[in-house]
Write an enzyme that holds these catalytic residues in place. Structure first.
Site, PDB file in Angstrom:
ATOM      1  CD  GLU A 105      -3.082  -1.547  -1.912  1.00  0.00           C
ATOM      2  OE1 GLU A 105      -2.957  -1.047  -0.799  1.00  0.00           O
ATOM      3  OE2 GLU A 105      -3.561  -0.933  -2.892  1.00  0.00           O
TER       4      GLU A 105
ATOM      5  CG  ASN B 141      29.569 -23.498  -8.002  1.00  0.00           C
ATOM      6  OD1 ASN B 141      29.699 -23.710  -9.194  1.00  0.00           O
ATOM      7  ND2 ASN B 141      30.263 -24.130  -7.080  1.00  0.00           N
TER       8      ASN B 141
ATOM      9  CG  HIS C 174      -1.864   1.150   1.282  1.00  0.00           C
ATOM     10  ND1 HIS C 174      -2.969   1.239   0.456  1.00  0.00           N
ATOM     11  CD2 HIS C 174      -1.863   2.278   2.036  1.00  0.00           C
ATOM     12  CE1 HIS C 174      -3.618   2.365   0.705  1.00  0.00           C
ATOM     13  NE2 HIS C 174      -2.966   3.018   1.666  1.00  0.00           N
TER      14      HIS C 174
END
Length: 695
Positions: free
Chosen positions: A68, A430, A46
């Site tokens: 929202e 990795n 918000h």
């Protein structure tokens, strides 16, 4: 009203909110029923929406508004979180990050997020994707002529290609078409990959390697490739294979690579909307209302409650790092003058002068602590983005991985913090891709199906160590040497004389790879080469410890790069040296009769155990001092982790605050020396790096 003056503030605060969204989403995925986390996510979204709307970035505000709507249903117990909802929200956050990055680069924050918005709207309507449409990636390739934009590059892969270009490698975009009458197209594709792996590194392919191995492609594939050979030579090599219809190899430069990277980001947002199949299960009418808001506990510490959800007023300001650099340099010079004044005051023996200098020392000491802390930043600012990355990576590789982070509050200089992100990304990817085995292999080896990657940070002297340790298959030195001989990195004779540690160092060779299968995620060659170059440029180094079958530890040593440290000044003949106080365990005096020789090494009994005794006069070839002629020898016991070493010195001068000056480019790598300092009398003393003597 001119908003440009607020742009930098908007960018900084947007990045903070996006990081908060990522962390909170990870927490919610682990505890889907915790509505307090949903409230935190909703507030961040918000706030971000309001900021974007105020600044005029409508696309960003619109996407956040759709997020929202979904979060509002969840926090009001009208929607239960499911995997596809998490995936859609994570993609929304990725799109928001791309928009903010575009704004940072001077753009308008525009992006095609139609597909993501459609997915969010479908979730609000109660629709869920079917199994056939759950994937958000575009996998259609037109008869072996996949376009460059279809080979999606993530941030890691793009950085590998970009840094390879900077280091003088060739980066090629290769498009291969196999003849339509080929009976075993997967085998033919494997032959192409095998040929390419002998001369370089495949960073990314489309379709994925897994799909190609299972013949899930339409007689063609494309890939990004790093090599030292020219495009024409690579094209000719592939065409020499049988049943290859056509090959296109194009050499990329920085500009064309950057454009392709932008195309990849844009293409990723064009995912198809989930197909409506069934209604989401409604919440029972007698379901209990949402639990009242309570402070969320993080790392054992309760977050402060905020009345009505209102954010507390900001108590911080943002300062340009260059201003801090100037402040630190000025204070460094002030410290040198202060030490000189203290020496002069002791020589003159004037009461008023001595009192004034002592007061100046106390004030400047307090000022010094403040200046030092201004530049220090917890490594958590880098570590906090890794849980999300590991989550996505493990999911894409179909592995189960737990990331355990310790020492995230360890502080490091801001200039180093800004540079270590990419090397750590390489090492972590990795570790997950090459270190952690598949679930089936771990079960067969008698290990838990969930692999563990530990990310640790801790101080040792005037250095910070960051370790990445996994409980995977480990590195087999024989395999590394065999691969190095095969690729022509070393000869068979050299391989026969190499120790395990020397074999591990071959992993850092440019273009070297030990991967038995081609991977879209990472490769030991280019990735580790980039890690080594970046860490070395920061004045640090990387060490590998591995136990075959049990796991591997990559230890990264980084300098604090603070301008001022507390040190013990010692004398060796006519020369003076400084030892960082944070590395010293204790000082003492030993007799020659207490020194023992064990297996040719001089050892000293210390608190119930034996520790090595290192002669600094021999290491630094001091011409006018030899402790072997003394009946008693002063020692300084230093620590690195759990390991201890005693350093033999002639005399202790005393403790002092010193200003670190680097040795410059003429003396970049002097073993055992981390820098120099100017003493109060104008003499230069070298600063000893205790970590160099502890193996």
């Amino acid at each position: 009203m001119d908003m440009n003056q607020y742009l930098s503030m908007f960018i900084d605060e947007s990045n903070d909110h996006l990081q908060s969204l990522n962390e909170s989403m990870m927490g919610l995925e682990a505890n889907p029923e915790d509505l307090s986390i949903v409230q935190v996510i909703f507030r961040s979204a918000h706030t971000l929406k309001g900021m974007a709307a105020t600044m005029g970035f409508e696309d960003l505000a619109s996407l956040t508004h759709q997020m929202e709507n979904v979060l509002d249903l969840v926090r009001n117990n009208k929607l239960r979180m499911q995997d596809f909802i998490f995936d859609t929200l994570f993609k929304s956050i990725d799109a928001l990050e791309s928009m903010v990055e575009d704004i940072t680069g001077g753009g308008a924050g525009k992006a095609d997020v139609t597909a993501i918005v459609s997915s969010l709207q479908a979730i609000v309507r109660g629709e869920v994707p079917s199994a056939g449409n759950a994937s958000a990636e575009v996998t259609a390739a037109a008869s072996g002529n996949a376009s460059a934009a279809q080979v999606f590059l993530d941030e890691f892969q793009y950085s590998v290609l970009e840094q390879s270009l900077q280091e003088g490698h060739q980066v090629l975009y290769v498009d291969v078409a196999i003849r339509k009458d080929c009976q075993l197209k997967a085998v033919r594709a494997y032959m192409v990959f095998d040929l390419l792996e002998r001369s370089g590194e495949v960073v990314k392919s489309f379709p994925s390697v897994q799909d190609i191995e299972q013949e899930k492609f339409d007689y063609g594939f494309s890939l990004y490739y790093i090599t030292q050979k020219d495009a024409s030579e690579i094209q000719k090599m592939i065409l020499n294979l049988s049943e290859i219809d056509a090959v296109t190899a194009v050499a990329l430069d920085q500009e064309s690579l950057r454009q392709m990277g932008q195309d990849s980001v844009a293409a990723t947002a064009e995912a198809p909307a989930p197909a409506p199949v069934q209604e989401a299960a409604p919440v029972a009418a007698n379901a209990s209302p949402a639990a009242p808001l309570h402070p969320k506990e993080e790392n054992g510490k309760a977050a402060p409650a905020r009345a009505g959800g209102a954010p507390s007023p900001s108590r911080t300001i943002r300062v340009d790092i260059e201003r801090l650099d100037v402040l630190m340099n000025l204070f460094s010079e002030l410290l040198i003058d202060r030490v000189r004044l203290e020496q002069l005051a002791s020589e003159v023996q004037n009461g008023d002068l001595t009192e004034t200098v002592e007061h100046m020392g106390r004030v400047s000491g307090d000022l010094q602590n403040i200046v030092m802390k201004l530049r220090m930043v917890p490594v958590d600012t880098v570590f906090n983005r890794f849980p999300r990355m590991i989550r996505d990576l493990a999911k894409s590789l179909d592995k189960k991985v737990d990331l355990i982070v310790t020492g995230a509050d360890t502080e490091l200089d801001r200039t180093v913090i800004d540079e270590i992100g990419d090397p750590l990304v390489h090492l972590l990817r990795n570790a997950v891709d090459h270190g952690i085995e598949s679930i089936a292999d771990r079960i067969a080896a008698g290990k838990p199906e969930t692999g563990t990657v530990q990310l640790r940070a801790f101080h040792s002297g005037n250095h910070v160590f960051i370790e990445i340790e996994e409980d995977g298959k480990g590195i087999y030195p024989k395999n590394v040497l065999a691969s190095a001989v095969k690729k022509g990195v070393i000869t068979q004779e050299q391989a026969g004389t190499m120790t395990d540690d020397e074999a591990y160092q071959l992993l850092f060779a440019p273009g070297f790879s030990t991967a038995e299968v081609i991977s879209d995620v990472s490769g030991r060659g280019v990735g580790l080469d980039v890690v080594k170059s970046k860490i070395s440029s920061l004045g640090g180094n990387v060490t590998i410890y591995s136990t075959p079958g049990k796991g591997t530890n990559f230890s990264v040593q980084l300098p604090l790069t603070l301008s001022i440290i507390a040190a013990m000044l010692v004398r060796l003949g006519s020369e003076k040296y400084a030892i960082p106080l944070s590395s010293i365990v204790e000082t003492g005096i030993v007799k020659q009769s207490q020194i023992r020789t064990i297996h040719g090494n001089r050892m000293l009994e210390f608190r119930g155990s034996h520790i090595p005794l290192v002669s600094l006069s021999k290491i630094f070839s001091i011409p006018d001092y030899d402790e072997s002629t003394e009946e008693e020898t002063e020692i300084v016991v230093v620590r690195k982790g759990e390991r201890l070493v005693a350093l033999a010195v002639q005399d202790f001068i005393g403790q002092n605050e010193i200003v670190i000056k680097n040795l410059g480019k003429y003396l970049p790598d002097v073993q055992g020396i981390s820098g120099a300092t100017i003493l109060g009398d104008g003499q230069v003393a070298l600063i000893i790096d205790p970590n160099a003597f502890i193996k």
